[in-house]
Design a protein around this motif. Structure first.
Motif, PDB file in Angstrom:
ATOM      1  N   ALA A  94     -19.701  32.879  51.661  1.00  0.00           N
ATOM      2  CA  ALA A  94     -20.609  33.809  50.708  1.00  0.00           C
ATOM      3  C   ALA A  94     -19.996  33.826  49.243  1.00  0.00           C
ATOM      4  N   VAL A  95     -18.573  33.834  49.317  1.00  0.00           N
ATOM      5  CA  VAL A  95     -17.932  34.131  47.987  1.00  0.00           C
ATOM      6  C   VAL A  95     -17.306  33.072  47.506  1.00  0.00           C
ATOM      7  N   GLY A  96     -17.328  31.857  48.051  1.00  0.00           N
ATOM      8  CA  GLY A  96     -16.746  30.704  47.322  1.00  0.00           C
ATOM      9  C   GLY A  96     -15.406  30.733  47.370  1.00  0.00           C
ATOM     10  N   GLU A  97     -14.683  29.236  47.148  1.00  0.00           N
ATOM     11  CA  GLU A  97     -12.889  29.211  47.282  1.00  0.00           C
ATOM     12  C   GLU A  97     -12.254  29.838  45.915  1.00  0.00           C
ATOM     13  N   SER A  98     -13.158  30.161  44.934  1.00  0.00           N
ATOM     14  CA  SER A  98     -12.514  30.771  43.843  1.00  0.00           C
ATOM     15  C   SER A  98     -12.139  32.275  43.860  1.00  0.00           C
ATOM     16  N   ALA A  99     -12.773  32.797  45.152  1.00  0.00           N
ATOM     17  CA  ALA A  99     -12.747  34.379  45.440  1.00  0.00           C
ATOM     18  C   ALA A  99     -11.488  34.567  46.095  1.00  0.00           C
ATOM     19  N   TYR A 100     -11.112  35.655  45.885  1.00  0.00           N
ATOM     20  CA  TYR A 100      -9.847  36.352  46.410  1.00  0.00           C
ATOM     21  C   TYR A 100      -9.987  37.418  47.010  1.00  0.00           C
ATOM     22  N   VAL A 101      -9.629  37.547  48.532  1.00  0.00           N
ATOM     23  CA  VAL A 101     -10.261  38.675  49.244  1.00  0.00           C
ATOM     24  C   VAL A 101      -9.059  39.678  49.400  1.00  0.00           C
ATOM     25  N   ALA A 108      -8.801  45.766  71.044  1.00  0.00           N
ATOM     26  CA  ALA A 108      -8.870  45.811  69.546  1.00  0.00           C
ATOM     27  C   ALA A 108      -9.662  47.006  68.933  1.00  0.00           C
ATOM     28  N   GLY A 109      -9.311  47.827  68.042  1.00  0.00           N
ATOM     29  CA  GLY A 109     -10.434  48.926  67.791  1.00  0.00           C
ATOM     30  C   GLY A 109     -10.719  48.556  66.421  1.00  0.00           C
ATOM     31  N   GLU A 110      -9.856  48.571  65.376  1.00  0.00           N
ATOM     32  CA  GLU A 110     -10.210  48.405  64.170  1.00  0.00           C
ATOM     33  C   GLU A 110      -9.097  47.609  63.391  1.00  0.00           C
ATOM     34  N   GLN A 111      -9.429  46.795  62.314  1.00  0.00           N
ATOM     35  CA  GLN A 111      -8.441  45.807  61.898  1.00  0.00           C
ATOM     36  C   GLN A 111      -8.631  45.941  60.367  1.00  0.00           C
ATOM     37  N   ALA A 112      -7.740  45.791  59.465  1.00  0.00           N
ATOM     38  CA  ALA A 112      -7.612  45.618  57.977  1.00  0.00           C
ATOM     39  C   ALA A 112      -6.608  44.727  57.400  1.00  0.00           C
ATOM     40  N   PHE A 113      -6.946  44.002  56.420  1.00  0.00           N
ATOM     41  CA  PHE A 113      -5.864  43.235  55.827  1.00  0.00           C
ATOM     42  C   PHE A 113      -6.140  43.707  54.376  1.00  0.00           C
ATOM     43  N   ILE A 114      -4.927  44.110  53.602  1.00  0.00           N
ATOM     44  CA  ILE A 114      -5.119  44.461  52.392  1.00  0.00           C
ATOM     45  C   ILE A 114      -3.896  43.780  51.767  1.00  0.00           C
ATOM     46  N   ASN A 115      -4.455  42.686  50.842  1.00  0.00           N
ATOM     47  CA  ASN A 115      -3.864  41.662  50.260  1.00  0.00           C
ATOM     48  C   ASN A 115      -3.668  41.996  48.588  1.00  0.00           C
ATOM     49  N   ARG A 116      -2.300  41.411  48.417  1.00  0.00           N
ATOM     50  CA  ARG A 116      -1.888  41.244  46.839  1.00  0.00           C
ATOM     51  C   ARG A 116      -2.306  39.844  46.302  1.00  0.00           C
ATOM     52  N   ARG A 117      -2.168  38.919  47.195  1.00  0.00           N
ATOM     53  CA  ARG A 117      -2.443  37.690  46.693  1.00  0.00           C
ATOM     54  C   ARG A 117      -2.813  36.665  47.747  1.00  0.00           C
ATOM     55  N   ARG A 118      -3.040  35.598  47.810  1.00  0.00           N
ATOM     56  CA  ARG A 118      -3.159  34.586  48.944  1.00  0.00           C
ATOM     57  C   ARG A 118      -1.912  34.223  49.537  1.00  0.00           C
TER      58      ARG A 118
END
Lengths: 131, 151
Positions: free
Chosen positions: A70-77, B81-91
């Motif tokens: 949906a967001v494309g590879e330039s997106a950062y999640v 498994a109930g809930e899961q979240a990932f909080i990222n600063r970068r890839r």
């Protein structure tokens, strides 16, 4: 698929291949989650389950694939969260959806879900940023 | 047997994770994801990354070398498994060397349709070599009473 093409409210869908025990064994190995309810059928039944249960995190990963498309590879999640609502069993076909709920300057919020037939198995949300 | 509340606020010893190309590829294969960013290093580099990129839920594979002490006494067949979240600063990319630590944030409970459910709120926090928190993996594990679910 690129974000620029996705309008607010637009939905992207992904239908995964049926879940197999082989896939659950691969996911157990790749993730390190060796809970036996995910690959050992006699054990799963002894726990009162009707069959082998897919890892909730595998369902979330399938939703993650839909999110990426949906967001494309330039997106950062920046944030990706899920609630697991119902079990996914071996043989189930998971259909994931991602809907762009809000779109701001270089960022967006998506509402995510996964269903097996008419059974909702996951509801989630993601916050993404485009560079 | 219910979850021991005295573990609330506890942290396990830190452990190291090296993000590797082979583990990224195997993880992507297991989830059925053929995105070239996860499989093809020259392609990932052509998109501006140092090496293969990790899929968004890859941090689920960052597990302490020993089981969480608060989970050890529990019946594994009743853990969900109930809930899961990932909080990222970068890839995350292959080559990242992370220092991870598992924390038990809280334990709550509620009455479900067919018995009591306990919610174990855990956070795995991963810091990079520069000491930056790069990903938080927040997971709510459900511990169901015997005989619940199964349908």
């Amino acid at each position: 698929m690129h974000m620029n093409l996705l309008e607010e409210g637009e939905v992207v869908r992904l239908t995964a291949d049926p879940i197999t025990t082989t896939q659950l064994v691969k996911y157990a190995g790749a993730s390190g989650d060796f809970n036996r309810i995910h690959f050992d059928e006699p054990f799963a039944r002894a726990q009162g389950l009707k069959a082998v249960l897919a890892h909730g995190m595998l369902t979330m990963a399938i939703v993650g694939r839909c999110l990426e498309q949906a967001v494309g590879e330039s997106a950062y999640v920046e944030e990706f969260s899920s609630q697991f609502l119902a079990p996914v069993w071996v043989g189930d076909v998971v259909e994931a959806t991602a809907r762009l709920a809000e779109r701001g300057e270089g960022e967006g919020v998506l509402e995510l879900s996964a269903a097996v037939e008419d059974r909702m198995v996951l509801r989630g949300r993601a916050r993404v940023r485009w560079n | 047997m219910s979850v021991d509340r005295s573990f609330i606020g506890a942290a396990m010893p830190p452990f190291e994770v090296e993000v590797e190309k082979g583990t990224i590829r195997r993880f992507a294969e297991a989830i059925g994801d053929d995105n070239p960013l996860y499989h093809d290093e020259p392609y990932a580099q052509s998109r501006g990354f140092a090496s293969l990129v990790a899929p968004p839920t890859f941090a689920a594979s960052f597990r302490p070398p020993t089981r969480q002490p608060w989970l050890v006494p529990l019946d594994e067949g009743r853990i969900l498994a109930g809930e899961q979240a990932f909080i990222n600063r970068r890839r995350l990319v292959a080559g990242d060397a992370l220092r991870c630590q598992m924390h038990l944030v809280d334990i709550t409970e509620k009455e479900g349709r067919s018995g009591r459910l306990e919610f174990i709120i855990q956070e795995l926090r991963a810091h990079d070599g520069a000491g930056e928190l790069v990903v938080t993996n927040r997971r709510v594990v459900i511990y169901r009473a015997p005989g619940t679910l199964g349908a």
